[in-house]
Scaffold this motif. Structure first.
Motif, mmCIF file in Angstrom:
data_model
loop_
_atom_site.group_PDB
_atom_site.id
_atom_site.type_symbol
_atom_site.label_atom_id
_atom_site.label_comp_id
_atom_site.label_asym_id
_atom_site.label_seq_id
_atom_site.Cartn_x
_atom_site.Cartn_y
_atom_site.Cartn_z
ATOM 1 N N TRP A 168 0.835 -1.201 0.000
ATOM 2 C CA TRP A 168 0.000 0.000 0.000
ATOM 3 C C TRP A 168 0.874 1.258 0.000
ATOM 4 C CZ3 TRP A 168 -4.688 1.150 -1.342
ATOM 5 C CH2 TRP A 168 -5.156 2.446 -1.100
ATOM 6 N N ALA A 169 1.930 1.244 0.787
ATOM 7 C CA ALA A 169 2.835 2.394 0.825
ATOM 8 C C ALA A 169 3.440 2.636 -0.563
ATOM 9 C CB ALA A 169 3.934 2.167 1.863
ATOM 10 N N HIS A 209 3.508 5.849 -5.750
ATOM 11 C CA HIS A 209 3.282 5.962 -7.202
ATOM 12 C C HIS A 209 2.281 7.067 -7.532
ATOM 13 C CE1 HIS A 209 4.511 1.485 -7.683
ATOM 14 N NE2 HIS A 209 5.558 2.269 -7.668
ATOM 15 N N PHE A 210 1.449 7.413 -6.576
ATOM 16 C CA PHE A 210 0.421 8.424 -6.817
ATOM 17 C C PHE A 210 1.055 9.755 -7.232
ATOM 18 C CE2 PHE A 210 -2.523 11.791 -5.685
ATOM 19 C CZ PHE A 210 -3.682 11.342 -6.269
ATOM 20 N N VAL A 211 2.189 10.080 -6.665
ATOM 21 C CA VAL A 211 2.841 11.367 -6.944
ATOM 22 C C VAL A 211 3.135 11.515 -8.436
ATOM 23 C CG1 VAL A 211 4.913 12.752 -6.507
ATOM 24 C CG2 VAL A 211 3.820 11.500 -4.631
ATOM 25 N N ASP A 212 3.658 10.456 -9.044
ATOM 26 C CA ASP A 212 4.044 10.526 -10.458
ATOM 27 C C ASP A 212 2.925 10.155 -11.417
ATOM 28 O OD1 ASP A 212 6.674 11.290 -9.846
ATOM 29 O OD2 ASP A 212 7.254 9.198 -9.520
ATOM 30 N N SER A 213 2.037 9.286 -10.998
ATOM 31 C CA SER A 213 0.993 8.799 -11.904
ATOM 32 C C SER A 213 -0.294 8.500 -11.124
ATOM 33 C CB SER A 213 1.491 7.539 -12.622
ATOM 34 O OG SER A 213 0.548 7.131 -13.561
ATOM 35 N N ALA A 220 -4.340 0.606 -6.633
ATOM 36 C CA ALA A 220 -5.049 0.504 -5.350
ATOM 37 C C ALA A 220 -6.242 -0.435 -5.489
ATOM 38 C CB ALA A 220 -5.500 1.891 -4.882
ATOM 39 N N ASP A 221 -6.966 -0.319 -6.598
ATOM 40 C CA ASP A 221 -8.111 -1.200 -6.830
ATOM 41 C C ASP A 221 -7.651 -2.653 -6.901
ATOM 42 O OD1 ASP A 221 -11.045 -1.513 -7.646
ATOM 43 O OD2 ASP A 221 -9.985 -2.529 -9.288
#
Length: 183
Positions: free
Chosen positions: A82-83, A88-92, A100-101
């Motif tokens: 999860w971490a 990865h959220f920052v870049d994409s 996450a899904d």
């Protein structure tokens, strides 16, 4: 003659009271068990009786599932995964929401929930996770739009928050895992 009529009337009244009490008890149980999902089911079925039968069927199906606790090592691995998804959220952001899904679905599967389709996932999760189920619905809906021009970064961030609510609840286990029983 009057005695028989009075006895029959008394039996009918007692039976009606017993049936009413049983209905009230069953309804209270379902409302406590399913929380907000109870009212959602009533609205969807457009009949309280039909909704209650549906919720009872969900409970019965859930009892037949082999929901299992996770060993602490597996829980730790999922927490690390999860971490990574959050990083990865920052870049994409849109890809991270998809990750996450998939991670939530994989965790569900590992716990013993069938994951063949979203509708059935919701029904199965509603028995033990009704209070976080709306988070999952919202996140899933946003994920369905991810990658299109219809989603903003803020919506994608919101999806991550919603996925995390269910993820953390699935990861947390109120029963002892096999690792903890040995200690």
């Amino acid at each position: 003659m009057w005695t028989i009529i009075i006895i029959v009337a008394a039996v009918v009244v007692v039976a009606a009271i017993a049936l009413t009490m049983r209905t009230i008890t069953r309804r209270r149980h379902l409302q406590e068990q399913f929380g907000p999902e109870y009212e959602r089911a009533v609205e969807a079925e457009q009949s309280r009786g039909a909704a209650e039968r549906d919720l009872k069927e969900r409970e019965e199906r859930h009892e037949s599932l082999e929901i299992r606790p996770l060993p602490s090592t597996v829980r730790d691995r999922y927490a690390r995964d999860w971490a990574n998804v959050q990083e990865h959220f920052v870049d994409s952001p849109d890809q991270a929401v998809g990750e996450a899904d998939r991670l939530v679905t994989t965790l569900m599967s590992e716990r013993g929930y069938p994951t063949e389709n979203f509708e059935q996932q919701q029904r199965d999760l509603s028995v033990e996770h009704a209070r976080t189920l709306d988070h999952y619905r919202i996140a899933h809906e946003i994920n369905g739009r991810a990658g299109s021009r219809d989603t903003t970064t803020e919506e994608l961030r919101s999806a991550m928050v919603h996925y995390r609510a269910l993820f953390e609840e699935l990861l947390r286990d109120d029963t002892d895992s096999p690792d903890e029983e040995r200690r």
